[in-house]
Write a protein that holds these residues in place. Structure first.
Motif, PDB file in Angstrom:
ATOM      1  N   GLY A   1       0.817  -1.218   0.000  1.00 57.15           N
ATOM      2  CA  GLY A   1       0.000   0.000   0.000  1.00 57.15           C
ATOM      3  C   GLY A   1       0.844   1.258   0.000  1.00 57.15           C
ATOM      4  O   GLY A   1       0.521   2.235  -0.700  1.00 57.15           O
ATOM      5  N   PHE A   2       1.942   1.249   0.763  1.00 62.26           N
ATOM      6  CA  PHE A   2       2.835   2.404   0.775  1.00 62.26           C
ATOM      7  C   PHE A   2       3.483   2.611  -0.599  1.00 62.26           C
ATOM      8  O   PHE A   2       3.733   3.741  -1.016  1.00 62.26           O
ATOM      9  N   CYS A   3       3.770   1.515  -1.311  1.00 59.42           N
ATOM     10  CA  CYS A   3       4.331   1.637  -2.661  1.00 59.42           C
ATOM     11  C   CYS A   3       3.345   2.356  -3.584  1.00 59.42           C
ATOM     12  O   CYS A   3       3.736   3.225  -4.377  1.00 59.42           O
ATOM     13  N   VAL A   4       2.070   1.985  -3.486  1.00 56.16           N
ATOM     14  CA  VAL A   4       1.048   2.632  -4.307  1.00 56.16           C
ATOM     15  C   VAL A   4       0.942   4.116  -3.962  1.00 56.16           C
ATOM     16  O   VAL A   4       0.883   4.980  -4.846  1.00 56.16           O
ATOM     17  N   ALA A   5       0.944   4.420  -2.659  1.00 57.27           N
ATOM     18  CA  ALA A   5       0.833   5.821  -2.233  1.00 57.27           C
ATOM     19  C   ALA A   5       2.040   6.631  -2.701  1.00 57.27           C
ATOM     20  O   ALA A   5       1.894   7.742  -3.226  1.00 57.27           O
ATOM     21  N   ALA A   6       3.240   6.083  -2.522  1.00 58.41           N
ATOM     22  CA  ALA A   6       4.451   6.798  -2.930  1.00 58.41           C
ATOM     23  C   ALA A   6       4.485   7.003  -4.438  1.00 58.41           C
ATOM     24  O   ALA A   6       4.895   8.064  -4.926  1.00 58.41           O
ATOM     25  N   ALA A   7       4.056   5.990  -5.199  1.00 55.49           N
ATOM     26  CA  ALA A   7       4.023   6.128  -6.654  1.00 55.49           C
ATOM     27  C   ALA A   7       3.049   7.218  -7.079  1.00 55.49           C
ATOM     28  O   ALA A   7       3.276   7.926  -8.067  1.00 55.49           O
ATOM     29  N   SER A   8       1.967   7.379  -6.332  1.00 52.59           N
ATOM     30  CA  SER A   8       1.013   8.451  -6.633  1.00 52.59           C
ATOM     31  C   SER A   8       1.655   9.810  -6.414  1.00 52.59           C
ATOM     32  O   SER A   8       1.499  10.723  -7.241  1.00 52.59           O
ATOM     33  N   TYR A   9       2.393   9.952  -5.320  1.00 50.21           N
ATOM     34  CA  TYR A   9       3.086  11.216  -5.057  1.00 50.21           C
ATOM     35  C   TYR A   9       4.211  11.458  -6.065  1.00 50.21           C
ATOM     36  O   TYR A   9       4.553  12.599  -6.359  1.00 50.21           O
ATOM     37  N   ALA A  10       4.777  10.379  -6.591  1.00 50.83           N
ATOM     38  CA  ALA A  10       5.815  10.519  -7.612  1.00 50.83           C
ATOM     39  C   ALA A  10       5.227  10.785  -8.994  1.00 50.83           C
ATOM     40  O   ALA A  10       5.972  11.044  -9.946  1.00 50.83           O
ATOM     41  N   VAL A  11       3.905  10.718  -9.113  1.00 50.11           N
ATOM     42  CA  VAL A  11       3.199  10.863 -10.395  1.00 50.11           C
ATOM     43  C   VAL A  11       3.870   9.959 -11.426  1.00 50.11           C
ATOM     44  O   VAL A  11       4.293  10.381 -12.499  1.00 50.11           O
ATOM     45  N   SER A  12       3.969   8.683 -11.067  1.00 51.40           N
ATOM     46  CA  SER A  12       4.700   7.720 -11.890  1.00 51.40           C
ATOM     47  C   SER A  12       3.782   7.051 -12.906  1.00 51.40           C
ATOM     48  O   SER A  12       2.974   6.180 -12.560  1.00 51.40           O
ATOM     49  N   LYS A  13       3.925   7.444 -14.148  1.00 57.47           N
ATOM     50  CA  LYS A  13       3.148   6.804 -15.218  1.00 57.47           C
ATOM     51  C   LYS A  13       3.601   5.365 -15.417  1.00 57.47           C
ATOM     52  O   LYS A  13       2.797   4.490 -15.735  1.00 57.47           O
ATOM     53  N   GLY A  14       4.914   5.129 -15.216  1.00 53.27           N
ATOM     54  CA  GLY A  14       5.430   3.769 -15.349  1.00 53.27           C
ATOM     55  C   GLY A  14       4.814   2.824 -14.338  1.00 53.27           C
ATOM     56  O   GLY A  14       4.494   1.677 -14.661  1.00 53.27           O
ATOM     57  N   PHE A  15       4.639   3.280 -13.099  1.00 58.10           N
ATOM     58  CA  PHE A  15       4.018   2.442 -12.072  1.00 58.10           C
ATOM     59  C   PHE A  15       2.576   2.128 -12.451  1.00 58.10           C
ATOM     60  O   PHE A  15       2.119   0.987 -12.309  1.00 58.10           O
ATOM     61  N   LEU A  16       1.850   3.130 -12.942  1.00 63.14           N
ATOM     62  CA  LEU A  16       0.457   2.909 -13.325  1.00 63.14           C
ATOM     63  C   LEU A  16       0.348   1.875 -14.439  1.00 63.14           C
ATOM     64  O   LEU A  16      -0.432   0.912 -14.347  1.00 63.14           O
ATOM     65  N   LEU A  17       1.139   2.043 -15.500  1.00 63.19           N
ATOM     66  CA  LEU A  17       1.078   1.099 -16.616  1.00 63.19           C
ATOM     67  C   LEU A  17       1.510  -0.299 -16.176  1.00 63.19           C
ATOM     68  O   LEU A  17       0.909  -1.300 -16.596  1.00 63.19           O
TER      69      LEU A  17
END
Length: 490
Positions: A291-307
């Motif tokens: 869950g923290f990975c998802v939250a941090a990726a959101s703050y990083a605005v990571s398109k790579g994480f989303l895809l």
């Protein structure tokens, strides 16, 4: 259901009669990594030859020689496999105070010390491990690495390229091959779940650092990020004193968002690493860190994480669900991707189109450059060189850069490599492990298609080590257990 983790824990290994204290050994190796970092810092004011000699000697004595003894004893090599990942995660932090004192000629070597460590460890495994029982993928990868190295440097000599750009391009192009071989060869004694636990631990530290730096408004400016980025020939915004990619290309309420960059000092590297940590956490059922990975990726605005997450969901459905759920998962993933592209097209400065166009340009330029432009002659770094008359439009795409630089040879070699890798990953017997191997492989391919940075060891190292460990461990288990022959992913 017996999982890969429980079966592999029971598999006898040489030197495993008394299980060592891996936590203690990891702490020791991390201490040796700190010693190596100390050598980098202490020698920063020396001449280029002296600094490289000091750092090189420290690397060999602190990490390579101990790895030789561990490998010969058949010990779990997780601490040594984590070393280049830890160096990648914190390199841009520990270099901040010493860059102004460093000889510019030494800097390009110092920033690839993580890759050099991995190459030395691969050499250790290659000469100390028995070839009996190794996965056929080892041979395929080794051949691809040999062809890529030979043709890459030959093309650089034929077409000519600036040496720093060539070194950087070579490191990125061979990263998937080098780190996959590391994982495959280390699988004889190293448990994938132990390495995955280490990745999750590194992620926890970097996420904590990320939330701290995001709320420390002047940390990077005060610590001296401008000299570091100048040494990398990257730009700094005068208005903020920060790199441009610290801010999202998408606009939220009419303004770009300040992105979480963590100790990587790069939201793209950070977001990519977060996904492999997320996949590892899901595998280990560490739901809080996932869950923290998802939250941090959101703050990083990571398109790579989303895809990557969309790919992972589709692979999960393909692995576990019935055909109806599979179809719904694919539709949902594609729908989310279309929605995000629409959002990016409407609210972005054009970054998304640059990534897509950079990939497509590799194929439109290929007929005019069938043997490529030469290693180092395309990509973001080369595109920034004003005097490059015949400038390629291929940038911001890892796969595109491979095709642009190495031509048809690169397309064929890496096509063979990734087909063999996907087949090997999809043949892993245990479903949880197969989800990790296939999910990470396809996620990397998608990221590398639309992001040049995905090829960097800072992004890709953990992916390919973990994939290699899972595939190699599964292969060895099936050899020792003839009843369990495995079923391909159909």
């Amino acid at each position: 259901m017996t999982t890969l983790a429980t079966r592999s824990d029971r598999r006898p290994r040489s030197g495993a009669h008394t299980r060592p204290n891996l936590a203690g050994e990891t702490a020791v190796v991390l201490g040796l990594v700190v010693l190596l970092i100390g050598a980098v810092l202490a020698s920063s004011g020396f001449s280029v030859v002296t600094q490289l000699a000091v750092v090189g000697a420290t690397l060999v004595v602190a990490l390579t020689i101990p790895a030789v003894f561990k490998a010969r004893r058949g010990a779990d090599l997780t601490p040594f496999l984590l070393a280049p990942i830890v160096l990648s995660a914190f390199q841009n932090v520990y270099l901040l105070p010493v860059v102004p004192d460093m000889d510019p000629a030494a800097f390009p070597v110092i920033i690839i010390i993580n890759f050099v460590d991995a190459v030395l460890l691969l050499g250790v495994l290659a000469v100390t491990r028995s070839r009996t029982g190794t996965h056929p993928l080892v041979r395929v990868t080794a051949v691809c690495l040999g062809i890529t190295t030979a043709w890459g440097w030959a093309s650089a000599l034929v077409f000519g390229a600036e040496m720093v750009a060539t070194l950087s391009a070579f490191r990125n192009v061979v990263t998937p091959l080098v780190f996959l071989l590391l994982g495959l060869l280390a699988a004889r004694s190293t448990r994938p779940t132990v390495f995955a636990t280490g990745v999750v631990a590194v992620a926890a530290v970097t996420i904590a650092f990320g939330f701290w730096e995001l709320n420390s408004t002047s940390f990077w400016q005060d610590a001296g990020i401008r000299p570091l980025w100048n040494a990398k020939t990257l730009g700094i915004r005068d208005s903020t004193g920060l790199p441009g990619n610290f801010f999202s290309s998408e606009l939220f309420d009419g303004l770009p968002a300040r992105r979480m960059v963590s100790s990587f000092a790069d939201p793209v590297h950070f977001g990519t690493f977060l996904f492999v940590a997320f996949a590892a956490a899901v595998w280990l059922r560490r739901w809080i860190i996932a869950g923290f990975c998802v939250a941090a990726a959101s703050y990083a605005v990571s398109k790579g994480f989303l895809l990557s997450t969309l790919v992972f969901v589709a692979v999960w459905a393909r692995t576990y669900a019935n055909p109806v759920v599979q179809a719904l998962a694919v539709i949902a993933a594609l729908g989310t991707a279309v929605w995000f592209y629409t959002f990016a097209a409407e609210s972005s400065t054009g970054s998304t189109d640059v990534h897509i166009d950079g990939f497509l340009a590799a194929f439109t330029e290929l007929p005019g450059h069938p043997i490529g432009r030469g290693l180092g002659n395309s990509g973001v770094r080369r595109a920034a060189t004003a005097e490059y008359a015949d400038r390629s439009d291929v940038s911001e795409s890892g796969i595109g850069v491979i095709i642009s630089q190495l031509g048809v040879i690169g397309l064929v070699v890496f096509g063979v490599f990734f087909v063999a890798l996907v087949r090997a990953a999809s043949s892993v017997t245990e479903r949880n492990a197969r989800l990790v191997a296939v999910g990470l492989t396809l996620a990397f391919l998608l990221n590398a298609t639309f992001n040049e940075v995905a090829l960097s060891p800072n992004s890709a190292a953990a992916y390919f080590i973990l994939i290699g460990l899972v595939i190699g461990s599964d292969h060895l288990r099936r050899q020792s257990d003839p009843i369990e022959q495995g079923t391909p992913w159909k």
